[in-house]
Each structure stands twice: as C-alpha cells, then as structure tokens.
Scaffold this motif. Structure first.
Motif, PDB file in Angstrom:
ATOM      1  N   CYS A  31       0.849  -1.192   0.000  1.00 36.61           N
ATOM      2  CA  CYS A  31       0.000   0.000   0.000  1.00 36.61           C
ATOM      3  C   CYS A  31       0.880   1.236   0.000  1.00 36.61           C
ATOM      4  O   CYS A  31       1.805   1.333   0.808  1.00 36.61           O
ATOM      5  N   VAL A  32       0.594   2.152  -0.906  1.00 35.95           N
ATOM      6  CA  VAL A  32       1.362   3.388  -1.033  1.00 35.95           C
ATOM      7  C   VAL A  32       0.401   4.556  -0.875  1.00 35.95           C
ATOM      8  O   VAL A  32      -0.650   4.588  -1.512  1.00 35.95           O
ATOM      9  N   GLU A  33       0.746   5.493  -0.017  1.00 32.06           N
ATOM     10  CA  GLU A  33      -0.091   6.667   0.193  1.00 32.06           C
ATOM     11  C   GLU A  33       0.141   7.683  -0.924  1.00 32.06           C
ATOM     12  O   GLU A  33       1.255   7.776  -1.466  1.00 32.06           O
ATOM     13  N   PRO A  34      -0.877   8.459  -1.294  1.00 32.58           N
ATOM     14  CA  PRO A  34      -0.691   9.489  -2.317  1.00 32.58           C
ATOM     15  C   PRO A  34       0.465  10.417  -1.929  1.00 32.58           C
ATOM     16  O   PRO A  34       0.595  10.815  -0.776  1.00 32.58           O
ATOM     17  N   GLY A  35       1.336  10.674  -2.889  1.00 32.42           N
ATOM     18  CA  GLY A  35       2.475  11.555  -2.663  1.00 32.42           C
ATOM     19  C   GLY A  35       3.738  10.837  -2.226  1.00 32.42           C
ATOM     20  O   GLY A  35       4.817  11.425  -2.245  1.00 32.42           O
ATOM     21  N   ASP A  36       3.632   9.552  -1.814  1.00 31.96           N
ATOM     22  CA  ASP A  36       4.829   8.800  -1.443  1.00 31.96           C
ATOM     23  C   ASP A  36       5.636   8.470  -2.695  1.00 31.96           C
ATOM     24  O   ASP A  36       5.076   8.019  -3.696  1.00 31.96           O
ATOM     25  N   VAL A  43      10.801  -8.164 -11.851  1.00 34.54           N
ATOM     26  CA  VAL A  43      12.029  -8.959 -11.828  1.00 34.54           C
ATOM     27  C   VAL A  43      11.775 -10.302 -12.489  1.00 34.54           C
ATOM     28  O   VAL A  43      11.288 -11.194 -11.823  1.00 34.54           O
ATOM     29  N   PRO A  44      12.096 -10.618 -13.696  1.00 36.81           N
ATOM     30  CA  PRO A  44      12.264  -9.697 -14.815  1.00 36.81           C
ATOM     31  C   PRO A  44      10.925  -9.245 -15.391  1.00 36.81           C
ATOM     32  O   PRO A  44      10.838  -8.236 -16.055  1.00 36.81           O
ATOM     33  N   GLU A  45       9.849 -10.002 -15.105  1.00 42.70           N
ATOM     34  CA  GLU A  45       8.512  -9.548 -15.511  1.00 42.70           C
ATOM     35  C   GLU A  45       7.506 -10.061 -14.496  1.00 42.70           C
ATOM     36  O   GLU A  45       7.775 -11.008 -13.758  1.00 42.70           O
ATOM     37  N   ALA A  46       6.351  -9.396 -14.454  1.00 38.36           N
ATOM     38  CA  ALA A  46       5.346  -9.757 -13.453  1.00 38.36           C
ATOM     39  C   ALA A  46       3.973  -9.281 -13.916  1.00 38.36           C
ATOM     40  O   ALA A  46       3.866  -8.405 -14.768  1.00 38.36           O
ATOM     41  N   ARG A  47       2.946  -9.898 -13.330  1.00 34.70           N
ATOM     42  CA  ARG A  47       1.580  -9.407 -13.492  1.00 34.70           C
ATOM     43  C   ARG A  47       1.185  -8.789 -12.162  1.00 34.70           C
ATOM     44  O   ARG A  47       1.308  -9.425 -11.107  1.00 34.70           O
ATOM     45  N   ILE A  48       0.718  -7.533 -12.231  1.00 37.81           N
ATOM     46  CA  ILE A  48       0.404  -6.779 -11.016  1.00 37.81           C
ATOM     47  C   ILE A  48      -0.989  -6.179 -11.155  1.00 37.81           C
ATOM     48  O   ILE A  48      -1.329  -5.628 -12.200  1.00 37.81           O
ATOM     49  N   LEU A  49      -1.766  -6.277 -10.095  1.00 42.57           N
ATOM     50  CA  LEU A  49      -3.047  -5.585 -10.026  1.00 42.57           C
ATOM     51  C   LEU A  49      -2.800  -4.287  -9.264  1.00 42.57           C
ATOM     52  O   LEU A  49      -2.282  -4.311  -8.143  1.00 42.57           O
ATOM     53  N   VAL A  50      -3.126  -3.152  -9.890  1.00 40.84           N
ATOM     54  CA  VAL A  50      -2.957  -1.848  -9.247  1.00 40.84           C
ATOM     55  C   VAL A  50      -4.341  -1.267  -8.993  1.00 40.84           C
ATOM     56  O   VAL A  50      -5.160  -1.164  -9.902  1.00 40.84           O
ATOM     57  N   ILE A  51      -4.589  -0.893  -7.739  1.00 41.40           N
ATOM     58  CA  ILE A  51      -5.868  -0.310  -7.356  1.00 41.40           C
ATOM     59  C   ILE A  51      -5.584   1.112  -6.863  1.00 41.40           C
ATOM     60  O   ILE A  51      -4.769   1.306  -5.971  1.00 41.40           O
ATOM     61  N   GLU A  52      -6.246   2.097  -7.491  1.00 39.71           N
ATOM     62  CA  GLU A  52      -6.044   3.486  -7.127  1.00 39.71           C
ATOM     63  C   GLU A  52      -7.361   4.145  -6.753  1.00 39.71           C
ATOM     64  O   GLU A  52      -8.406   3.786  -7.279  1.00 39.71           O
ATOM     65  N   LYS A  53      -7.270   5.138  -5.878  1.00 34.85           N
ATOM     66  CA  LYS A  53      -8.435   5.952  -5.580  1.00 34.85           C
ATOM     67  C   LYS A  53      -8.686   6.874  -6.761  1.00 34.85           C
ATOM     68  O   LYS A  53      -7.756   7.271  -7.466  1.00 34.85           O
ATOM     69  N   ARG A  54      -9.918   7.219  -6.980  1.00 38.14           N
ATOM     70  CA  ARG A  54     -10.272   8.173  -8.030  1.00 38.14           C
ATOM     71  C   ARG A  54      -9.493   9.455  -7.826  1.00 38.14           C
ATOM     72  O   ARG A  54      -9.310   9.910  -6.694  1.00 38.14           O
ATOM     73  N   ASP A  55      -9.007  10.063  -8.911  1.00 42.37           N
ATOM     74  CA  ASP A  55      -8.261  11.313  -8.913  1.00 42.37           C
ATOM     75  C   ASP A  55      -6.925  11.240  -8.184  1.00 42.37           C
ATOM     76  O   ASP A  55      -6.391  12.256  -7.771  1.00 42.37           O
ATOM     77  N   SER A  56      -6.366  10.050  -8.003  1.00 44.21           N
ATOM     78  CA  SER A  56      -5.029   9.975  -7.404  1.00 44.21           C
ATOM     79  C   SER A  56      -3.987  10.173  -8.511  1.00 44.21           C
ATOM     80  O   SER A  56      -4.214   9.874  -9.655  1.00 44.21           O
ATOM     81  N   ASP A  57      -2.846  10.716  -8.127  1.00 43.31           N
ATOM     82  CA  ASP A  57      -1.781  10.962  -9.111  1.00 43.31           C
ATOM     83  C   ASP A  57      -0.647  10.009  -8.933  1.00 43.31           C
ATOM     84  O   ASP A  57      -0.276   9.585  -7.953  1.00 43.31           O
TER      85      ASP A  57
END
Length: 57
Positions: A31-36, A43-57
């Motif tokens: 888990c990464v906080e906005p702005g971190d 390594v060398p390849e992976a499948r990742i699910l990324v979940i973001e809050k709406r309007d996160s940068d």
C-alpha cells in the motif's frame, strides 16, 4: 495498492530520505499513500493488479 499476481516486483520507496527496496512475490500487497515516492520494477517480468483511488496521481 499493488497486488502481485505472478512473478516478482522490487518496490523501491523512500523512508525519511533513505531508499528502501522490498521484493514482492505472488499474493504480497503493498500500500502506497498518495504523494509517497515509489517505483515498481518487475524482476524480470510480473503481473500486477494496481488499485487506485479516483483522482489519485
């Protein structure tokens, strides 16, 4: 939030100005906080699910 589905990912991030690296493997969640500062490097390849809050940068 990053969820590793397959493969491995080195997650680079900073804690009090010092770079840290954590290896994420299938089933691991990061888990990464906005702005971190963070960089995900497969390594060398992976499948990742990324979940973001709406309007996160």
């Amino acid at each position: 939030m990053f969820v590793v589905l397959d493969g491995a990912v080195d997650m680079h991030y900073r804690v009090e100005g010092t770079e840290q690296v954590e290896r994420l493997t299938p089933g691991r969640v990061c888990c990464v906080e906005p702005g971190d500062e963070h960089v995900a490097r497969p390594v060398p390849e992976a499948r990742i699910l990324v979940i973001e809050k709406r309007d996160s940068d």
